[in-house]
Design an enzyme around this catalytic site. Structure first.
Site, PDB file in Angstrom:
ATOM      1  N   HIS A 137      27.461  41.786  41.585  1.00  0.00           N
ATOM      2  CA  HIS A 137      28.480  42.415  40.737  1.00  0.00           C
ATOM      3  C   HIS A 137      28.134  43.891  40.522  1.00  0.00           C
ATOM      4  O   HIS A 137      28.990  44.769  40.648  1.00  0.00           O
ATOM      5  CB  HIS A 137      28.542  41.656  39.408  1.00  0.00           C
ATOM      6  N   GLU A 138      26.864  44.168  40.237  1.00  0.00           N
ATOM      7  CA  GLU A 138      26.445  45.563  40.022  1.00  0.00           C
ATOM      8  C   GLU A 138      26.614  46.401  41.285  1.00  0.00           C
ATOM      9  O   GLU A 138      27.098  47.532  41.248  1.00  0.00           O
ATOM     10  CB  GLU A 138      24.984  45.609  39.562  1.00  0.00           C
ATOM     11  N   HIS A 141      30.145  47.453  41.792  1.00  0.00           N
ATOM     12  CA  HIS A 141      30.589  48.618  41.020  1.00  0.00           C
ATOM     13  C   HIS A 141      30.278  49.911  41.788  1.00  0.00           C
ATOM     14  O   HIS A 141      31.085  50.840  41.808  1.00  0.00           O
ATOM     15  CB  HIS A 141      29.881  48.668  39.657  1.00  0.00           C
ATOM     16  N   GLU A 195      36.218  45.848  36.322  1.00  0.00           N
ATOM     17  CA  GLU A 195      35.521  44.562  36.225  1.00  0.00           C
ATOM     18  C   GLU A 195      36.088  43.536  37.196  1.00  0.00           C
ATOM     19  O   GLU A 195      35.338  42.813  37.853  1.00  0.00           O
ATOM     20  CB  GLU A 195      35.612  44.022  34.795  1.00  0.00           C
TER      21      GLU A 195
HETATM   22 ZN   LIG Z   1      30.855  44.865  35.660  1.00  0.00          ZN
END
Ligand SMILES: [Zn+2]
Length: 275
Positions: A137-138, A141, A195
């Site tokens: 997830h990081e 981003h 997100e």
């Molecule tokens: Zn996030």
């Protein structure tokens, strides 16, 4: 002039307030700070922040078992990140574990410089599959240019000076304004749209790296469960899109084929340390 020293300059702000870019997933982004500038600034911010923490003895040694575990997961995810966006093979992918048992957080700056806190590992007690979801997830981003987007917000709101608790005053004085914005960016909340992007890219990267997509759902459940004593930092910088659980539950079965294929033999990529 060097670009890193002039990012917050009022003239630049005046001419580029309407600047927009399109994220790799097709969403329009505020883009006062180019990704290249964000990468340069993040390099400086990361070196300064990790250097300071290392002096304080707050960086977990590379030889520790937790570091080896984090490195192995990260290496497999980075190999998939490069598949997803090939030019990121030139990024200086690196990860450090910050020894702070109270902080439940992880981040990835522009250019692939990452950190995870011992608080996240101790309080969530994630499986490898769940930890891969956090890190995937990081990484997402960064792949989707969200750091530059958050730096742009920092610039637009002139918030680049509010770094209390992140860096010492001496370090802040020694850093360029752009690096301050980069250090601040990973402490700022992502938008809910960002997100959703990171959830979708992250679960796919993790599956292709051989990590069970169902762990994306259990991870967020664990994250919510540790928020009893006030929300963990991770939840304040990663606000939940309204339908996160439903969307991940919908995506997970679609990712199973990638996972089944990759779990037997997932490639890895080398991941550096900050020094
Ligand atoms: Zn996030």
């Amino acid at each position: 002039m060097t670009r890193k020293n002039h990012i917050l300059a009022p003239a630049l702000l005046a001419i580029s307030l309407a600047a927009c870019a399109v994220s790799p997933t097709g969403r329009r982004q505020l883009a006062l700070v180019s990704e290249d500038s964000a990468i340069v600034a993040s390099e400086e911010a990361y070196a300064m922040q990790i250097g300071e923490l290392r002096k304080e003895g707050k960086i977990v040694p590379e030889s520790s078992s937790v570091a080896r575990r984090v490195d192995a997961i990260t290496g497999r995810l980075v190999a998939q990140a490069i598949e997803w966006r090939p030019e990121t093979a030139d990024w200086q992918w690196s990860i450090e574990i910050i020894d702070d048992p109270e902080v439940v957080n992880a981040w990835c700056m522009a250019g692939g410089r990452m950190a995870v806190y011992t608080g996240l590992i101790q309080k969530l007690d994630p499986t490898d599959d769940e930890l891969a979801q956090v890190l995937g997830h990081e990484i997402s981003h960064a792949l989707a240019n969200h750091t530059a987007e958050r730096m742009s917000v920092a610039v637009a709101t002139n918030a680049g000076v509010v770094l209390a608790g992140v860096l010492s005053e001496d370090s802040q004085r020694a850093m360029s304004t752009a690096a301050l914005a980069a250090a601040l960016a990973v402490q700022m909340p992502n938008s809910r749209a960002a997100e959703s992007e990171a959830d979708e890219i992250g679960i796919e990267l993790a599956a292709k790296a051989g990590y069970n997509p169902n762990a994306a759902i259990s991870l967020w459940e664990k994250m919510a469960a540790v928020s009893g004593g006030g929300p963990p930092q991770f939840l304040s910088t990663h606000p939940s899109p309204a339908n996160r659980q439903e969307r991940l539950a919908e995506l997970a079965p679609q990712m199973m084929a990638y996972y089944e294929q990759a779990r037997r033999n997932a490639p890895t990529h080398s991941v550096a340390r900050a020094d």
